[in-house]
Design a protein around this motif. Structure first.
Motif, PDB file in Angstrom:
ATOM      1  N   ARG A 104      31.460 -48.927  27.194  1.00  0.00           N
ATOM      2  CA  ARG A 104      31.667 -48.940  28.643  1.00  0.00           C
ATOM      3  C   ARG A 104      32.020 -50.339  29.146  1.00  0.00           C
ATOM      4  NH1 ARG A 104      30.231 -44.293  31.241  1.00  0.00           N
ATOM      5  NH2 ARG A 104      28.967 -42.805  30.044  1.00  0.00           N
ATOM      6  N   SER A 105      31.299 -51.349  28.673  1.00  0.00           N
ATOM      7  CA  SER A 105      31.555 -52.704  29.161  1.00  0.00           C
ATOM      8  C   SER A 105      32.908 -53.216  28.673  1.00  0.00           C
ATOM      9  CB  SER A 105      30.431 -53.652  28.725  1.00  0.00           C
ATOM     10  OG  SER A 105      30.337 -53.734  27.320  1.00  0.00           O
ATOM     11  N   GLU A 106      33.270 -52.884  27.435  1.00  0.00           N
ATOM     12  CA  GLU A 106      34.569 -53.310  26.912  1.00  0.00           C
ATOM     13  C   GLU A 106      35.717 -52.612  27.629  1.00  0.00           C
ATOM     14  OE1 GLU A 106      33.342 -54.453  22.330  1.00  0.00           O
ATOM     15  OE2 GLU A 106      33.370 -52.364  22.957  1.00  0.00           O
ATOM     16  N   PHE A 107      35.536 -51.347  27.948  1.00  0.00           N
ATOM     17  CA  PHE A 107      36.583 -50.648  28.705  1.00  0.00           C
ATOM     18  C   PHE A 107      36.726 -51.235  30.106  1.00  0.00           C
ATOM     19  CE2 PHE A 107      37.551 -47.776  25.458  1.00  0.00           C
ATOM     20  CZ  PHE A 107      38.535 -46.890  25.866  1.00  0.00           C
ATOM     21  N   GLU A 108      35.628 -51.619  30.716  1.00  0.00           N
ATOM     22  CA  GLU A 108      35.703 -52.190  32.064  1.00  0.00           C
ATOM     23  C   GLU A 108      36.598 -53.426  32.091  1.00  0.00           C
ATOM     24  OE1 GLU A 108      34.681 -51.386  35.074  1.00  0.00           O
ATOM     25  OE2 GLU A 108      33.743 -49.508  34.459  1.00  0.00           O
ATOM     26  N   VAL A 109      36.448 -54.299  31.087  1.00  0.00           N
ATOM     27  CA  VAL A 109      37.235 -55.536  31.054  1.00  0.00           C
ATOM     28  C   VAL A 109      38.578 -55.331  30.373  1.00  0.00           C
ATOM     29  CG1 VAL A 109      37.304 -57.929  30.250  1.00  0.00           C
ATOM     30  CG2 VAL A 109      35.140 -56.940  31.040  1.00  0.00           C
ATOM     31  N   ASN A 110      38.560 -54.789  29.167  1.00  0.00           N
ATOM     32  CA  ASN A 110      39.753 -54.759  28.322  1.00  0.00           C
ATOM     33  C   ASN A 110      40.774 -53.710  28.741  1.00  0.00           C
ATOM     34  OD1 ASN A 110      38.290 -56.657  26.913  1.00  0.00           O
ATOM     35  ND2 ASN A 110      37.771 -55.316  25.209  1.00  0.00           N
ATOM     36  N   VAL A 111      40.304 -52.622  29.346  1.00  0.00           N
ATOM     37  CA  VAL A 111      41.207 -51.524  29.705  1.00  0.00           C
ATOM     38  C   VAL A 111      41.422 -51.454  31.217  1.00  0.00           C
ATOM     39  CG1 VAL A 111      41.669 -49.059  29.480  1.00  0.00           C
ATOM     40  CG2 VAL A 111      40.444 -50.264  27.656  1.00  0.00           C
ATOM     41  N   PHE A 112      40.336 -51.262  31.964  1.00  0.00           N
ATOM     42  CA  PHE A 112      40.488 -51.186  33.416  1.00  0.00           C
ATOM     43  C   PHE A 112      40.943 -52.523  33.988  1.00  0.00           C
ATOM     44  CE2 PHE A 112      37.488 -47.650  32.607  1.00  0.00           C
ATOM     45  CZ  PHE A 112      38.303 -46.627  33.068  1.00  0.00           C
ATOM     46  N   GLY A 113      40.537 -53.625  33.349  1.00  0.00           N
ATOM     47  CA  GLY A 113      41.022 -54.930  33.780  1.00  0.00           C
ATOM     48  C   GLY A 113      42.536 -55.017  33.685  1.00  0.00           C
ATOM     49  N   LEU A 114      43.111 -54.511  32.599  1.00  0.00           N
ATOM     50  CA  LEU A 114      44.563 -54.495  32.440  1.00  0.00           C
ATOM     51  C   LEU A 114      45.218 -53.643  33.527  1.00  0.00           C
ATOM     52  CD1 LEU A 114      47.311 -54.814  31.062  1.00  0.00           C
ATOM     53  CD2 LEU A 114      46.602 -53.031  29.437  1.00  0.00           C
ATOM     54  N   LEU A 115      44.662 -52.469  33.768  1.00  0.00           N
ATOM     55  CA  LEU A 115      45.208 -51.609  34.818  1.00  0.00           C
ATOM     56  C   LEU A 115      45.190 -52.315  36.176  1.00  0.00           C
ATOM     57  CD1 LEU A 115      43.812 -48.003  34.186  1.00  0.00           C
ATOM     58  CD2 LEU A 115      46.197 -48.739  34.137  1.00  0.00           C
ATOM     59  N   HIS A 116      44.074 -52.954  36.489  1.00  0.00           N
ATOM     60  CA  HIS A 116      43.959 -53.649  37.775  1.00  0.00           C
ATOM     61  C   HIS A 116      45.013 -54.745  37.901  1.00  0.00           C
ATOM     62  CE1 HIS A 116      39.422 -52.457  37.782  1.00  0.00           C
ATOM     63  NE2 HIS A 116      40.183 -51.472  38.189  1.00  0.00           N
ATOM     64  N   VAL A 117      45.175 -55.532  36.839  1.00  0.00           N
ATOM     65  CA  VAL A 117      46.136 -56.636  36.877  1.00  0.00           C
ATOM     66  C   VAL A 117      47.561 -56.104  37.001  1.00  0.00           C
ATOM     67  CG1 VAL A 117      47.151 -58.497  35.496  1.00  0.00           C
ATOM     68  CG2 VAL A 117      44.666 -58.295  35.666  1.00  0.00           C
ATOM     69  N   ALA A 118      47.901 -55.108  36.203  1.00  0.00           N
ATOM     70  CA  ALA A 118      49.261 -54.573  36.236  1.00  0.00           C
ATOM     71  C   ALA A 118      49.592 -53.964  37.596  1.00  0.00           C
ATOM     72  CB  ALA A 118      49.436 -53.533  35.128  1.00  0.00           C
ATOM     73  N   GLN A 119      48.670 -53.198  38.147  1.00  0.00           N
ATOM     74  CA  GLN A 119      48.931 -52.549  39.425  1.00  0.00           C
ATOM     75  C   GLN A 119      49.011 -53.560  40.562  1.00  0.00           C
ATOM     76  OE1 GLN A 119      45.876 -49.544  39.734  1.00  0.00           O
ATOM     77  NE2 GLN A 119      46.826 -48.241  38.182  1.00  0.00           N
ATOM     78  N   ALA A 120      48.136 -54.548  40.555  1.00  0.00           N
ATOM     79  CA  ALA A 120      48.135 -55.537  41.636  1.00  0.00           C
ATOM     80  C   ALA A 120      49.383 -56.416  41.604  1.00  0.00           C
ATOM     81  CB  ALA A 120      46.880 -56.406  41.547  1.00  0.00           C
ATOM     82  N   PHE A 121      49.841 -56.773  40.409  1.00  0.00           N
ATOM     83  CA  PHE A 121      50.964 -57.702  40.293  1.00  0.00           C
ATOM     84  C   PHE A 121      52.316 -57.018  40.177  1.00  0.00           C
ATOM     85  CE2 PHE A 121      47.634 -60.787  39.569  1.00  0.00           C
ATOM     86  CZ  PHE A 121      48.170 -61.939  40.147  1.00  0.00           C
ATOM     87  N   GLU A 122      52.346 -55.697  40.140  1.00  0.00           N
ATOM     88  CA  GLU A 122      53.640 -55.015  40.054  1.00  0.00           C
ATOM     89  C   GLU A 122      54.617 -55.473  41.139  1.00  0.00           C
ATOM     90  OE1 GLU A 122      55.705 -50.589  40.453  1.00  0.00           O
ATOM     91  OE2 GLU A 122      53.582 -50.862  40.912  1.00  0.00           O
ATOM     92  N   PRO A 123      54.235 -55.470  42.425  1.00  0.00           N
ATOM     93  CA  PRO A 123      55.211 -55.890  43.445  1.00  0.00           C
ATOM     94  C   PRO A 123      55.679 -57.330  43.264  1.00  0.00           C
ATOM     95  CG  PRO A 123      53.311 -54.803  44.454  1.00  0.00           C
ATOM     96  CD  PRO A 123      52.951 -55.068  43.028  1.00  0.00           C
ATOM     97  N   VAL A 124      54.763 -58.199  42.862  1.00  0.00           N
ATOM     98  CA  VAL A 124      55.102 -59.612  42.664  1.00  0.00           C
ATOM     99  C   VAL A 124      56.098 -59.770  41.525  1.00  0.00           C
ATOM    100  CG1 VAL A 124      54.174 -61.872  42.010  1.00  0.00           C
ATOM    101  CG2 VAL A 124      52.886 -60.405  43.576  1.00  0.00           C
ATOM    102  N   LEU A 125      55.816 -59.118  40.399  1.00  0.00           N
ATOM    103  CA  LEU A 125      56.676 -59.275  39.226  1.00  0.00           C
ATOM    104  C   LEU A 125      58.024 -58.593  39.418  1.00  0.00           C
ATOM    105  CD1 LEU A 125      54.079 -58.845  36.336  1.00  0.00           C
ATOM    106  CD2 LEU A 125      55.046 -60.956  37.258  1.00  0.00           C
ATOM    107  N   VAL A 126      58.040 -57.482  40.120  1.00  0.00           N
ATOM    108  CA  VAL A 126      59.315 -56.822  40.407  1.00  0.00           C
ATOM    109  C   VAL A 126      60.169 -57.717  41.312  1.00  0.00           C
ATOM    110  CG1 VAL A 126      60.398 -54.861  41.565  1.00  0.00           C
ATOM    111  CG2 VAL A 126      58.463 -54.485  40.031  1.00  0.00           C
ATOM    112  N   LYS A 127      59.554 -58.269  42.345  1.00  0.00           N
ATOM    113  CA  LYS A 127      60.286 -59.155  43.268  1.00  0.00           C
ATOM    114  C   LYS A 127      60.842 -60.365  42.535  1.00  0.00           C
ATOM    115  CE  LYS A 127      57.766 -61.670  46.042  1.00  0.00           C
ATOM    116  NZ  LYS A 127      58.032 -63.101  45.705  1.00  0.00           N
ATOM    117  N   ASN A 128      60.059 -60.931  41.623  1.00  0.00           N
ATOM    118  CA  ASN A 128      60.453 -62.157  40.934  1.00  0.00           C
ATOM    119  C   ASN A 128      61.150 -61.908  39.598  1.00  0.00           C
ATOM    120  OD1 ASN A 128      59.254 -63.543  43.042  1.00  0.00           O
ATOM    121  ND2 ASN A 128      57.301 -63.794  41.976  1.00  0.00           N
ATOM    122  N   LYS A 129      61.359 -60.609  39.250  1.00  0.00           N
ATOM    123  CA  LYS A 129      61.973 -60.254  37.961  1.00  0.00           C
ATOM    124  C   LYS A 129      61.264 -60.991  36.824  1.00  0.00           C
ATOM    125  CE  LYS A 129      64.880 -57.528  39.907  1.00  0.00           C
ATOM    126  NZ  LYS A 129      64.582 -56.084  39.884  1.00  0.00           N
TER     127      LYS A 129
END
Length: 244
Positions: A104-129
């Motif tokens: 559970r703790s590893e999924f919180e950081v290693n998996v859900f952490g990745l999802l959080h980062v990807a979803q939050a930064f999608e607009p930024v990275l798309v805008k900046n290519k």
């Protein structure tokens, strides 16, 4: 999809030590102009500030908290390259009474952490290519008994990374999946890998893969052995054109 590093702005999670710190150093060596140090403890980046002064900026984040990551993305809208390095490892057999808690703790950081980062930064990275780099592991492809829960979390993260490559590449964003073997970081030494290669070999893999436009990178000797065996499958299946 190759990425030119010169003059770019990067953000590295878990940037204060080990592989994260080495990645920051490698990015500057390849010409990146600014790096956001995304860490839980703002006091942990003093050494990097002493070295790079105003070329670095520390921002606090908890990757397990989606709102914290969303706030991070709003502070770093000029980011061209996100390196999601933050991760944890528990040493647990699947038969251990502690296996469920570890997973559970590893999924919180290693998996859900990745999802959080990807979803939050999608607009930024798309805008900046820009580009998203995910620190995975050979453990995403091969399970080791006393690291089973960690391997499961990294396998899940690798699966998500493949999905991110498909969806983000459609929007002009490069995605890189890094798969090191044992590395002599604090986490690695805690698992008994004192004689393993240093984190600089992983950092070199990150910048090399970005500049080459590679999806997979196997940076150290052990990882390269697995990568050589995996190469045909990766090219024909993982990177192949399979319509669902």
């Amino acid at each position: 999809m190759s990425v030119t590093l010169t003059g770019k702005t990067a953000l590295v999670t878990g940037a204060n030590r080990g592989i994260g710190k080495a990645i920051v150093e490698a990015l500057f060596e390849r010409g990146v102009s600014k790096v956001y140090l995304a860490v839980r403890d703002a006091e942990s980046t003093t050494e990097l500030h002493s070295t790079y002064a105003d070329k670095v900026e520390t921002l606090t984040v908890d990757v397990t908290d989606a709102s914290s990551v969303q706030a991070l993305a709003k502070q770093a809208t000029d980011t061209d390259i996100v390196v999601n390095n933050a991760g944890i490892m528990k040493l647990q057999s699947p038969l251990s009474g502690e296996a469920e808690a570890a997973l559970r703790s590893e999924f919180e950081v290693n998996v859900f952490g990745l999802l959080h980062v990807a979803q939050a930064f999608e607009p930024v990275l798309v805008k900046n290519k820009g580009a998203l780099v995910q620190l995975n592991s050979v453990a995403s492809m091969k399970t080791f008994g006393d690291m089973t829960t960690y391997c499961a979390s990294k396998a899940a993260a690798y699966s998500i990374t493949q999905g991110l490559r498909e969806k983000l590449s459609e929007q002009g964003v490069a995605v890189v999946s890094i798969h090191p073997g044992p590395i002599a970081t604090d986490m690695g030494k805690g698992a008994g890998f004192d004689d393993a290669p240093g984190p600089d070999v992983v950092a070199k893999g990150v910048v090399d893969a970005l500049e080459a436009g590679d999806f997979h990178n196997f940076p150290d000797d052990m990882a390269k052995q697995l990568g050589d065996e995996y190469n045909s499958y990766a090219n024909n299946v993982i990177l192949g054109d399979f319509s669902v």
